[in-house]
Enzyme design. Structure first.
Site, short mmCIF file in Angstrom:
data_model
loop_
_atom_site.label_atom_id
_atom_site.label_comp_id
_atom_site.label_asym_id
_atom_site.label_seq_id
_atom_site.Cartn_x
_atom_site.Cartn_y
_atom_site.Cartn_z
N ASP A 248 0.84 -1.19 0.00
CA ASP A 248 0.00 0.00 0.00
C ASP A 248 0.89 1.25 0.00
OD1 ASP A 248 -1.80 2.01 0.45
OD2 ASP A 248 -2.53 1.24 2.37
N HIS A 249 1.10 1.81 -1.18
CA HIS A 249 1.96 2.99 -1.34
C HIS A 249 1.15 4.20 -1.74
CE1 HIS A 249 6.25 1.47 -1.40
NE2 HIS A 249 5.55 0.34 -1.31
N THR B 273 5.95 -0.48 10.00
CA THR B 273 6.11 0.88 10.52
C THR B 273 6.16 1.92 9.41
OG1 THR B 273 8.52 0.55 10.61
CG2 THR B 273 7.27 0.13 12.63
N GLY B 274 6.28 1.50 8.14
CA GLY B 274 6.11 2.41 7.03
C GLY B 274 7.38 3.12 6.58
N GLU B 275 7.20 3.95 5.56
CA GLU B 275 8.29 4.76 4.99
C GLU B 275 7.82 6.20 4.84
OE1 GLU B 275 7.22 2.22 2.55
OE2 GLU B 275 8.61 0.62 3.11
N ASN C 220 5.74 7.61 1.83
CA ASN C 220 4.28 7.47 1.78
C ASN C 220 3.59 8.28 2.87
OD1 ASN C 220 4.31 5.43 -0.32
ND2 ASN C 220 5.11 4.04 1.24
N ALA D 138 16.47 -8.95 11.43
CA ALA D 138 16.25 -9.99 12.43
C ALA D 138 15.70 -9.40 13.72
CB ALA D 138 17.55 -10.74 12.70
#
Length: 319
Positions: A37-38, A103-105, A108, A172
């Site tokens: 989802d961008h 947590t997204g970028e 966006n 990790a």
């Protein structure tokens, strides 16, 4: 048997053409599909970024495939809205939808004008969102005051069985953190040692559910074309955290990637004209413990890839 799906890239392909592609993927033998989802593509050359949630309703109706989406609640989306979206798709298409939460970028999320939080705050915000979404999907009325605020929210349309909430991780450390709350884990292809450490961190921390891998690849009958496609479309995606998290426009990614070489792209994308080599790589990923592989041909034209992999690669991986 390993599920072999296709990744539908909203950043690269017009949503109508992408719908054609997932229909074609089902016809040639793929088992499932997923998307991210961008709001923005990674490069101006990619040139698209359709709304994933609108498209998912159409794709679930147009095929019988199960679908997943990678989403970042907390800034661009209020978690109650994401719970409603998940609940509605789950109610309409029982057992066919899952959502991975990350947590997204900034590319966006910056559109809201809110400050882009540091990583530890984004993780804490996501954890609150997960709890809110789970409670809403369970039928509870939710009020919450924290990094996100919710006032007396309740979902009136819910599926009988809540869709799985999967953790999205590229390290990790994050994979181990996801084990505390996730119904499974999704990541992207990386060197085998890194993927093995990620799998071990998740399972070692008690992580349950499926392990899914999005596989970036570039294939064409001609090796030079396969390399050219990967370099054109994906050279802005070779940068690890925190760069990929914190750059905020496609134009910034394009400037940063001006001098990225094809050799550097090959460290992130499996580039080969050899279908047998692609099958071998996918079997290696499956042997690491990944239950589902989602193949992302990084080119904008999909039919040639889908037909070739449907006929030659999928049978080799499944045998």
């Amino acid at each position: 048997m390993t599920v072999i799906g296709v990744h539908a890239s909203h950043e690269q392909i017009h949503p109508s053409r992408l719908l054609d592609a997932v229909r074609r993927a089902e016809e040639v033998g793929f088992d499932a599909a997923m998307c991210s989802d961008h709001f923005s593509p990674w490069s101006a050359r990619q040139g698209q970024s359709g709304f994933a949630w609108s498209w998912l309703g159409a794709a679930l109706q147009a095929t019988s495939l199960p679908f997943g989406v990678v989403n970042a609640p907390g800034q661009r989306y209020h978690p109650a809205i994401i719970a409603q979206a998940i609940g509605t798709l789950g109610a309409m298409y029982p057992g066919r939808f899952w959502a991975a939460l990350g947590t997204g970028e900034a590319s966006n999320e910056h559109i809201t004008g809110e400050r882009w939080p540091r990583k530890d705050l984004r993780s804490a915000r996501l954890r609150e969102c997960v709890d809110v979404i789970r409670a809403l999907l369970a039928g509870e009325e939710v009020s919450h005051d924290g990094l996100v605020t919710v006032d007396r929210a309740k979902l009136w349309t819910r599926p009988e069985e809540p869709p799985k909430l999967i953790g999205a991780a590229v390290s990790a450390e994050t994979a181990g953190w996801c084990a505390d709350w996730a119904d499974g884990l999704v990541t992207v292809n990386a060197p085998v040692d890194h993927l093995r450490a990620l799998v071990d961190a998740y399972r070692g921390a008690g992580g349950i559910g499926k392990l899914a891998l999005q596989v970036h690849l570039s294939w064409a009958p001609d090796a030079d074309r396969a390399e050219a496609v990967a370099h054109d479309q994906w050279r802005g995606n070779v940068f690890g955290p925190p760069v990929c998290w914190d750059l905020d426009t496609a134009e910034h990614f394009d400037v940063l990637s001006e001098h990225v070489t094809p050799e550097r792209v090959r460290q992130t994308v499996n580039v080969s004209a050899d279908l047998g080599r692609h099958a071998e790589i996918l079997r290696e990923y499956a042997d690491l413990g990944f239950d589902e592989l989602y193949l992302h041909h990084v080119g904008q034209e999909q039919d040639e890839f889908l037909d070739a992999f449907g006929e030659h690669v999928l049978p080799e991986v499944r045998r």
